[in-house]
Scaffold this motif. Structure first.
Motif, PDB file in Angstrom:
ATOM      1  N   UNK A  19       1.047  -1.242   0.040  1.00 22.03           N
ATOM      2  CA  UNK A  19      -0.168  -0.083   0.076  1.00 22.03           C
ATOM      3  C   UNK A  19       0.636   1.295  -0.101  1.00 22.03           C
ATOM      4  N   UNK A  20       0.217   2.254  -0.333  1.00 22.26           N
ATOM      5  CA  UNK A  20       0.991   3.600  -0.563  1.00 22.26           C
ATOM      6  C   UNK A  20       1.490   3.951   0.989  1.00 22.26           C
ATOM      7  N   UNK A  21       2.730   4.544   1.206  1.00 22.62           N
ATOM      8  CA  UNK A  21       3.442   4.694   2.348  1.00 22.62           C
ATOM      9  C   UNK A  21       3.589   6.323   2.351  1.00 22.62           C
ATOM     10  N   UNK A  22       3.343   7.015   3.315  1.00 22.35           N
ATOM     11  CA  UNK A  22       3.567   8.213   3.360  1.00 22.35           C
ATOM     12  C   UNK A  22       5.005   8.494   3.473  1.00 22.35           C
ATOM     13  N   UNK A  23       5.485   9.780   2.973  1.00 24.22           N
ATOM     14  CA  UNK A  23       7.089   9.945   3.381  1.00 24.22           C
ATOM     15  C   UNK A  23       7.435  10.285   4.780  1.00 24.22           C
ATOM     16  N   UNK A  24       8.460  10.096   5.069  1.00 20.04           N
ATOM     17  CA  UNK A  24       9.066  10.524   6.532  1.00 20.04           C
ATOM     18  C   UNK A  24       8.911  12.044   6.824  1.00 20.04           C
TER      19      UNK A  24
END
Length: 201
Positions: A19-24
């Motif tokens: 699934x899409x992962x947000x940026x840190x």
């Protein structure tokens, strides 16, 4: 042409995932780059951070009047294992030396103690004085790979229920439903993490 460690680290920090992962948070990504962090560590921190955002969004929607430090949870999840830069063997094997090392590293780089603490406390969720923020970071660090820890989840549910004036059983059922949904996507997160090497080339 073989990808360099810097290339792989950049991919771990920025590549699309399913699934899409947000940026840190930018400050964390900059720190990892400056320390030439192992790419797999960056991918792992990104996965746990993404789940932490899901958890805090849920808490905020379910308990709009509840005061808790959402940004601290996000930072804590994004840096909880940063000490593995100094103890890279713990990326692929057991060990807790990274916990205090991570706190010290963050302090050395100017991060305040109330944020650096998560690197040392993310595995200490059973301690008497833990906060909602500590419990949320600990939960994110488990459920990202669909690991369920009933005692941790019960403590989080009771803490949330007490702060919001709800029945613990009601909170536990709602939390269980959320964690089940988050855990269902664990395969994709694990595959993303595994695509990156644990050691620098």
């Amino acid at each position: 042409m073989t990808a360099t460690s810097a290339d792989l680290l950049s991919q771990a920090l920025n590549a699309q995932a399913e699934p899409p992962l947000r940026l840190l948070p930018p400050a964390v990504a900059e720190l990892l780059c400056s320390l030439d962090a192992p790419p797999r560590l960056a991918a792992h921190l990104r996965a746990v951070h993404d789940v932490a955002v899901e958890l805090t969004n849920w808490v905020g929607e379910r308990h709009p009047g509840l005061a808790f430090d959402c940004d601290a949870v996000h930072f804590g999840a994004a840096t909880h294992d940063v000490g593995k830069i100094r103890h890279p063997g713990e990326l692929t094997g057991p060990g807790s030396a990274h916990e205090q090392a991570g706190r010290d590293l963050l302090l050395d780089y100017g991060f305040p103690p109330d944020l650096a603490r998560f690197a040392a406390t993310h595995a200490g969720w059973a301690a008497p004085a833990v906060t909602i923020e500590d419990l949320l970071v600990a939960a994110a660090d488990k459920v990202w790979k669909d690991k369920r820890v009933p005692v941790l989840e019960e403590r989080l549910a009771r803490t949330l229920a007490g702060a919001a004036g709800r029945e613990p059983w009601e909170e536990f059922l709602a939390l269980d439903d959320l964690l089940t949904r988050i855990g269902a996507a664990a395969g994709g997160r694990l595959a993303f993490q595994s695509a990156f090497p644990a050691r620098k080339h």
